[in-house]
Structure formats: structure tokens, C-alpha cells
Enzyme design. Structure first.
Site, PDB file in Angstrom:
ATOM      1  N   SER A 457       0.857  -1.185   0.000  1.00 20.75           N
ATOM      2  CA  SER A 457       0.000   0.000   0.000  1.00 20.75           C
ATOM      3  C   SER A 457       0.890   1.231   0.000  1.00 20.75           C
ATOM      4  O   SER A 457       2.067   1.172   0.407  1.00 20.75           O
ATOM      5  CB  SER A 457      -0.898   0.011   1.243  1.00 20.75           C
ATOM      6  OG  SER A 457      -1.551   1.260   1.391  1.00 20.75           O
ATOM      7  N   TYR A 470      -2.355  -0.713  10.265  1.00 19.07           N
ATOM      8  CA  TYR A 470      -2.432  -1.019   8.840  1.00 19.07           C
ATOM      9  C   TYR A 470      -1.123  -0.647   8.144  1.00 19.07           C
ATOM     10  O   TYR A 470      -0.573  -1.430   7.361  1.00 19.07           O
ATOM     11  CB  TYR A 470      -3.604  -0.256   8.217  1.00 19.07           C
ATOM     12  CG  TYR A 470      -3.786  -0.515   6.744  1.00 19.07           C
ATOM     13  CD1 TYR A 470      -4.401  -1.672   6.287  1.00 19.07           C
ATOM     14  CD2 TYR A 470      -3.350   0.415   5.803  1.00 19.07           C
ATOM     15  CE1 TYR A 470      -4.578  -1.912   4.936  1.00 19.07           C
ATOM     16  CE2 TYR A 470      -3.509   0.190   4.451  1.00 19.07           C
ATOM     17  CZ  TYR A 470      -4.121  -0.973   4.021  1.00 19.07           C
ATOM     18  OH  TYR A 470      -4.284  -1.204   2.674  1.00 19.07           O
TER      19      TYR A 470
END
Length: 587
Positions: A457, A470
């Protein structure tokens, strides 16, 4: 010595020589004739032939002067394309007198097979031709002449590039020197050279002990044909059978540009590409056997055609086995579809059984020759081990693995509980570790390369006060990918980390938020989903980036504009990125 276990041998006499011919498989099935190159003997096919023999009648023969076939006397003038064509027809008549044969050639086996597939006297005897790492001398001659007569900077560059790759041809035209080298130090060192430079596995029995003599005799293949044919190439060298061209992209001896206009000479052309070096019969036998089987079967079924898949990279992924986790929706589903459109066989994996089944069903409809659905929670180590064993046993070793499954978690660090941390790390990091460890090990043990894609990501390099868990999980995935890339490069396995930014998927509507009650979590999910929908960056673009990353073997791929911008800032203006991270996100 032969490494073709279980082969039936016969002798075929033609033109003053005796050819050693080996056969495997059921003679009642379509016949596939494999023609070896230089400086090999028929044993170069010892990994491909048994795989093909499960479906076909497979025939291999030592080219005159090689292996256990006798050499012409004198050698000069004994290796012309005309005499090689006589040999092929004698073998074809002996092993398949009543049916046309399917021809497969590598290196000089492909060079001479182009002659077989284009001269008038073989018309009707060849059902199909698969060419790899060896052009038609006629086509090559026209390719050179066109660039000499109408030079442009691009064409001159192509000539110089291929000239640099063809240095060895000049040496093979020198008198005596090649023979001395092959019968001396080069012949002794050749197996180790193949292992080090070409990454050819050191299997016992290949190359055979006849190598020095084979290579010395084979120099006349070049001397008897190359200069004469390049100077005066035939103008009628059109293939009279469907042709499959398999091009290794890292071939040290042949440029891809040689085949730019091949459709002019082979109207029924199927193109395939492999990220491999020159000796693909030794390094990629599974892939070759699969492509040859598919091509021969299509021709036998009356469907000689180019690759039916319509995807941009159909020549690269056609027939390959691709496993995608998190394939039930979003980026995973789009990625499975993109590989399906490119003709890959797809294993759609998701913990949502219904979502995985829908992805597999649609993959079959849009181009995948085969697609399967598997229900697995990637965080479950034992379940992943069972999946890896099942896939290997029922579908084969995965060529491309896409570790895409992931979950979202927002909230401040001090509000994130150990249970939250375990949940996000189990899926986002351990799921990737399980996939890389299990399927990557299978790729490495097979020894025929592959590619691993891990979905990270932009959060992996863009700190945020709102996404500590995350971001940590994705940063770990990014570094894991970089470490694996370094470790597996020597095994021909590429590793890419894909870093999307804001992509319109359902991860936002299912993301967890630490430190808030259920009602507030639901509100934040809806708001995040609405913002991502307004951004509306489609997952199909991420899928395109994934296929491109595999083709180009890219290491780190930021996808969206914001992901690319943050990646640049992380490298050149990290202080500015840290300042942005301190901003309070809108809630």
C-alpha cells in the site's frame, strides 16, 4: 548414453547417414517430432519429451553428425538445409507415414525446421510448427536487407544489436579453431558454463559425452548455410502450416526484433514469450510442454489460430497458472479477470466461498481456459498448507502468485488493542508470509522460475497517525518483498510489491476502527466508502499495473497518482511527508 528413459530406438538411413531416432508415447496418437539445436543432441529434450508423451506420440532424432547418428563424409557440404530436409522427411515417413506430423524446433533445430515448414516438397507433411530460439535464415536475410536498404536510426540500432549477439557465428566460420576449442577446454567446461550463465540445472546425462564431437561437426551447419542463405534469401519462404513462436525474452543470442514482421511469412501465427534465457527446453520444460500441447491440440481439433485470449499480455500469460488471494472482490477479482483475459489458468482464493466461485466462473467466461475457486482464510497456516498441497497436486505449480488478501484498520495507536494488532497482522502480513513460503518454495523446487506479487500500500511508506497498525503491516509486506526479491533472483523468481493508493473497493466498507463504538464505526465506514467512491480509481487499473509489474519484473510499483507522489516524497522530501502525517484526518 541416453537420458530418455523408456524410449524405443530405431535407425533411419538417408543420404549416406544413419539417424538415431527415439520414440515415446502411443504411436496411435498425433506425432510430435522434436528437433534439437547446436551444440546439443536429442537429449536436450529429455525433460520436455516425457511430458508430451502423456498425450502424443513423441519422436526425437539426433541430427546427422550428432549424438548417435553418423556423420556425412566429407563434412563440408554435408549439412546443407536441403540434406537436413531429406533427413526430416525420412524420419517423418518412418514414424508417421500416413499422417502429417507436428514439428518442434529449438535453436538450430528451429532454423532447419523453418526450412521444412516453408519448402514446397514438405507441404502436407507438417501439421504445425513450434519455433523457439531459432529464426528462418531466409526471414533473417530479408530482415537484414530491409535495414541496409532503408536505414533509420532505429533500424541501424537493431542491426548493431543483433550483430553484437551474433558474434559467435563469425568464430564458427573460422577454419579448425571451433573444432579445437570444442574438443579441448570448451567441451570440458560447457556443462558448467550452461549452469552458471544459462541457469541450466545440472541434471545427470545432459549434456551427453558426445558433446565435443557434436559441436565440432555442428560447426558445418553454419558454414554450409548461413552466408549463402543470408546473401540470397528465398522469396517464397512462407509457412504452409500454423506456427507457434516461443520467444525467451533474455536470449543472449537472438533479438526479439528479428520477429517483428513474422506475420508476413507465417499468417497463422501464435506468439508466446517467456522471461528466460536461451536454453528453455532445459529451464522451462513444463511451460513448453503445456504450450506445445495446447497448440497441437488446437490444430488437431481443426482450430489453428492465434492465441484466443484477448488480454494485452496474452503472449506472456497464456496457459500459465495464476493464484490470487482475496479474489472474491475488489483488486483481487479485477486481477483474476485480467489474468483470465490474458489466457491464464486462474485459482481464485477467498474466505468468501461465494465470491471466489463468482470470480472463477466469470474468469472462465472471459478467457481463462480453466479457473477454480478455493475457500481459505490466508491467516490460517494449516489451511494454507493444505491449499498449497492441493493446488500442486491437482492444478500444478503456480507460475504467478498474487498475495492480495487484506483488511483495513483505522484508529490511533493508543486505541488499538492487541486483538486488533493480531487481526490485521494475521491477514495482511502472515497471510503474505504463508503464501510466499508455501508457493514460493514450490516455485524454487521446480526450478523453472515464476513471480510473486504482494499487495502492499502507499501506506507502507506514507506515515499516518490514523493508520498505525495497517501501515505497519503494509510496510512489513514491502520490506518482505524486497528481501525475497534479493533471495529469489538467482532462482529466476521475480518479486513485486504493488502499492495502490485510494482505490474504489469494498475494503473501506469492511474496515475496522479502533477506539469507537459500533455506531461510530459504521458511520466512519460509510464516510470512507463515500470518499473512495468520489475518488473512483478503479481496481482494474491496479490489475493492469500488476500484470505490467510481472512482465517487467518491477520491484516496487506505486499505482495511483497520490501513491506515486508519496513515494517520491518519501525518497526526496521525507520531512514534508512526516509533517503531513501529523495532520488530523477528517472523521
Amino acid at each position: 548414453m541416453t537420458v530418455l528413459t523408456g524410449a524405443r530406438e530405431r535407425r533411419v538411413r538417408t543420404g549416406g547417414v544413419e539417424l538415431c531416432v527415439a520414440e515415446l508415447g502411443d504411436p496411435g496418437q498425433p506425432t510430435v517430432i522434436l528437433v534439437h539445436g547446436y551444440p546439443d543432441s536429442k537429449e536436450v529434450w529429455s525433460e520436455v519429451a516425457p511430458r508430451l508423451a502423456e498425450r502424443f506420440h513423441v519422436v526425437l532424432y539426433d541430427v546427422r553428425g550428432h549424438g548417435r547418428s553418423t556423420a556425412p563424409r566429407p563434412l563440408r557440404g554435408g549439412f546443407t538445409l536441403k540434406k537436413l530436409t531429406d533427413d526430416f522427411l525420412a524420419v517423418a515417413d518412418a514414424v508417421s507415414p500416413d499422417r502429417p506430423v507436428h514439428l518442434v524446433g529449438h535453436d538450430w533445430g528451429s532454423v532447419q525446421s523453418w526450412e521444412f515448414a516453408t519448402v514446397q516438397r514438405t507441404e502436407g507433411r507438417i501439421a504445425s510448427f513450434t519455433s523457439m530460439s531459432g529464426p528462418s535464415l531466409d526471414h533473417f536475410g530479408h530482415w537484414i536487407n530491409k535495414r541496409l536498404k532503408h536505414p533509420t536510426p532505429r533500424r541501424v540500432g537493431q542491426l548493431l544489436g543483433q550483430g553484437a549477439k551474433s558474434w559467435y557465428i563469425c568464430l564458427l566460420h573460422t577454419p579448425v579453431l571451433p573444432e579445437l576449442a570444442w574438443r579441448g577446454p570448451l567441451g570440458k567446461r560447457w556443462p558448467k558454463i550452461l549452469e552458471r550463465v544459462e541457469k541450466v540445472p545440472g541434471n545427470g546425462g545432459y549434456p551427453t559425452s558426445s558433446l565435443p564431437t557434436d559441436a565440432a561437426h555442428g560447426a558445418w551447419l553454419y558454414r554450409d548455410n548461413v552466408r549463402a542463405r543470408l546473401r540470397r534469401p528465398r522469396t517464397d519462404a512462407y509457412a504452409h502450416a500454423p506456427v507457434q513462436l516461443i520467444t525467451p525474452l533474455d536470449d543472449a543470442f537472438l533479438s526479439e526484433k528479428l520477429y517483428d514482421e513474422l506475420e508476413l511469412w507465417a499468417p497463422q501465427l501464435t506468439r508466446r514469450t517467456l522471461p528466460a534465457k536461451h536454453w528453455i527446453p532445459r529451464t522451462r520444460p513444463d511451460r513448453l510442454a503445456a504450450w506445445i500441447t495446447e497448440f497441437v491440440t488446437s490444430v488437431e481439433g481443426g482450430r489453428p489460430r492465434a492465441v484466443t485470449a484477448t488480454g494485452k499480455y496474452a503472449d506472456r500469460f497464456g496457459g500459465q497458472l495464476v493464484l490470487v488471494t482475496g479474489a472474491g472482490s475488489g483488486i483481487g477479482r479485477a486481477t483474476a479477470y485480467a489474468f483470465a483475459e490474458a489466457g491464464a489458468r486462474v485459482v481464485a482464493v477467498d474466505r468468501d466461498a461465494e465470491g471466489a466461485a463468482r470470480t472463477a466462473e466469470m474468469s472462465r467466461l472471459i478467457g481463462a481456459p480453466e479457473a477454480w475457486a478455493e475457500t481459505v482464510d490466508v491467516s490460517d497456516e494449516q489451511a494454507m498448507e493444505k491449499l498449497a498441497a492441493k493446488v500442486a497436486a491437482e492444478y500444478g505449480v503456480v507460475d504467478v502468485l498474487v498475495n492480495n488478501a487484506g483488511i483495513g484498520l483505522g484508529g490511533a495507536f493508543l486505541d488499538t488493542t492487541p486483538e486488533h494488532w493480531k487481526e490485521v497482522l494475521d491477514v495482511n502480513l502472515w497471510g503474505v508470509i504463508h503464501g510466499c513460503r508455501l508457493f514460493g518454495k514450490q516455485m524454487a523446487e521446480r526450478g523453472q522460475g515464476g513471480h510473486i506479487v504482494n499487495t502492499a500500500s502507499a501506506a507502507a511508506y506514507q506515515p499516518s497517525r490514523a493508520l498505525p497498525a495497517y501501515s505497519t503491516s503494509k510496510a512489513a509486506v514491502l520490506m518482505l518483498s524486497e528481501c525475497l526479491r534479493a533471495e529469489l533472483a538467482g532462482r529466476g523468481i521475480g518479486v513485486s510489491a504493488i502499492c495502490p493508493g485510494f482505490v474504489n473497493t469494498n475494503i473501506t466498507s469492511t474496515a475496522r476502527f479502533a477506539g469507537v463504538d459500533a455506531a461510530e464505526e459504521k458511520r466512519r465506514q460509510k464516510k470512507s466508502a463515500r470518499l473512495y467512491a468520489l475518488r473512483n480509481y478503479p481496481p482494474e487499473k491496479v490489475a493492469d499495473a500488476i500484470l505490467r509489474a510481472v512482465v517487467r519484473n518491477q520491484a516496487v510499483v506505486p499505482v495511483t497518482p497520490e501513491a506515486r507522489g508519496a513515494h517520491l516524497m518519501s525518497r526526496f522530501t521525507p520531512r514534508a511527508l512526516r509533517a503531513i502525517a501529523r495532520l488530523e484526518p477528517p472523521l
